[in-house]
Enzyme design. Structure first.
Site, PDB file in Angstrom:
ATOM      1  N   PHE A  98       0.833  -1.202   0.000  1.00  0.00           N
ATOM      2  CA  PHE A  98       0.000   0.000   0.000  1.00  0.00           C
ATOM      3  C   PHE A  98       0.871   1.257   0.000  1.00  0.00           C
ATOM      4  CE2 PHE A  98      -4.650   0.520   0.911  1.00  0.00           C
ATOM      5  CZ  PHE A  98      -4.723   1.875   0.634  1.00  0.00           C
ATOM      6  N   PHE A  99       1.937   1.238   0.798  1.00  0.00           N
ATOM      7  CA  PHE A  99       2.845   2.387   0.818  1.00  0.00           C
ATOM      8  C   PHE A  99       3.541   2.542  -0.528  1.00  0.00           C
ATOM      9  CE2 PHE A  99       2.722   1.769   5.528  1.00  0.00           C
ATOM     10  CZ  PHE A  99       2.340   3.057   5.870  1.00  0.00           C
ATOM     11  N   PHE A 201      -7.797   5.750   2.538  1.00  0.00           N
ATOM     12  CA  PHE A 201      -7.173   5.062   3.668  1.00  0.00           C
ATOM     13  C   PHE A 201      -7.632   3.606   3.757  1.00  0.00           C
ATOM     14  CE2 PHE A 201      -6.049   4.043   8.053  1.00  0.00           C
ATOM     15  CZ  PHE A 201      -4.801   4.642   8.155  1.00  0.00           C
ATOM     16  N   ARG A 341       9.618   7.572   7.016  1.00  0.00           N
ATOM     17  CA  ARG A 341       8.765   7.975   5.899  1.00  0.00           C
ATOM     18  C   ARG A 341       8.418   9.463   5.944  1.00  0.00           C
ATOM     19  NH1 ARG A 341       5.847   5.610   1.930  1.00  0.00           N
ATOM     20  NH2 ARG A 341       3.960   6.695   1.263  1.00  0.00           N
TER      21      ARG A 341
END
Length: 370
Positions: A98-99, A201, A341
């Site tokens: 997902f990231f 999200f 991140r």
């Protein structure tokens, strides 16, 4: 100039204390939401590094340099306590994917790679319906997603699988909407962004994954119980808004348009400081709302335990789900202060994170593939 005074510490093992800037501090999380980690976490790190390399989601040198410091496995190891090791590994890989997808979305948006983006979206939609068909897709993000989905679909059966797919198709569409917004320079209104963020999200997909963690699919009346839904929404809204709060400097530096703070600044005329305070207020309200709903869920679970074996098993599953909803708060909170991140002030180029690769799928791979 930094958006927040103070700075987070360098990455440390998740059992150690880190420094939280005052503008990002949520004292109730630190006081009342103890942090827990799945015992499989150390092995999860190793498996995640291997998977990222094998799926070509990050170049090998960047996996070695950045994967552990990004703390993606720490994040998931605090979400799904009690999950079988194989399930936790699949969820962790989905989270890492997902990231990577989010980073690709950013780069494709910035560079206007519309054909590539469309091809990717088609592949992701197709994967949800037929994951095995897409295991060798030319785009590593599609193949990686197919690998995760196929593994996740092995735990609870067709009805859960169909629901997960039904919840994830709109996530892909929402990312596509953000792509179009960025190409057009459109900042969503606050109200529009709130709804869009619940999709980007993937609120309900993460909530769905509580059920295989509890080793049981919940009946629809249980999932739709008002207290259960309020608790679930509060934990996911907290996670989304806290991410927006902590990623605001990163997203301002990268000319991103999708952040609650950016919508407040653009449409409500707030200063940066006012927007940060408003997002923080909403974050704190989510915690309060969860704690109220949590008590009702416990009462509901007690009612389900009606003296029968089936009732006891269902009640235990509900308790597992709400326990892990609670764990999201501490895991999300500490992740944002341990992960590299969001440490934009340490990057050579504030507009692009050092763990992101600009390399793209070859244009000739776009021809004739789905």
């Amino acid at each position: 100039m930094p958006a927040y005074s103070g700075s987070t510490s360098q990455t440390q093992p998740p059992t150690q204390t880190v420094s939280v800037p005052p503008a990002l501090a949520v004292p109730v999380i630190e006081a009342a939401f103890p942090r827990r980690l799945h015992p499989y976490w150390p092995k999860l790190q190793e498996k995640s590094r291997t998977w990222l390399r094998e799926m070509r989601l990050m170049p090998p040198d960047k996996v070695e340099r950045y994967a552990d410091s990004l703390c993606y496995t720490d994040l998931v190891a605090g979400y799904y306590i009690g999950a079988p090791d194989e399930l936790l590994t699949a969820i962790a890989d989905l989270s890492s994917w997902f990231f990577a997808w989010d980073d690709r979305h950013d780069r494709d948006s910035v560079h206007g790679r519309t054909a590539q983006w469309r091809w990717l979206c088609r592949g992701l939609h197709g994967t949800l319906n037929e994951p095995r068909t897409y295991l060798h897709h030319g785009d590593p993000l599609v193949a990686g997603f197919a690998d995760c989905v196929l593994r996740l679909y092995s735990f609870l059966g067709p009805s859960w699988n169909a629901r997960f797919a039904r919840h994830f198709h709109p996530v892909i569409d929402a990312y596509d909407e953000e792509f179009r917004n960025r190409r057009a320079g459109t900042v969503p209104t606050v109200e529009a962004y709130v709804e869009l963020r619940r999709l980007t999200f993937a609120h309900w997909a993460w909530i769905d994954l509580l059920e295989p963690t509890a080793r049981r699919e919940l009946p629809r009346p249980v999932r739709k119980h008002p207290a259960y839904r309020r608790a679930a929404l509060a934990t996911q809204d907290f996670s989304a808004w806290y991410n927006d709060l902590c990623s605001l400097p990163k997203e301002l530096a990268g000319d991103e348009l999708h952040n609650l703070g950016i919508s407040l600044i653009h449409h409500e005329g707030m200063t940066l400081e006012q927007a940060v305070a408003e997002v923080h207020r909403r974050v704190t309200r989510c915690v309060t709302e969860f704690m109220a709903a949590e008590e009702e869920v416990h009462s509901f679970a007690a009612q389900l335990a009606d003296g029968t074996v089936e009732g006891r098993k269902l009640a235990d599953a509900v308790e597992s789900c709400v326990f892990n909803m609670r764990n999201w708060f501490s895991s999300v909170y500490w992740f944002h202060h341990e992960s590299g991140r969001y440490r934009v002030d340490s990057w050579d180029d504030r507009s692009i994170p050092p763990y992101v690769t600009e390399g793209t799928v070859a244009e000739n791979e776009l021809v004739g593939e789905e």
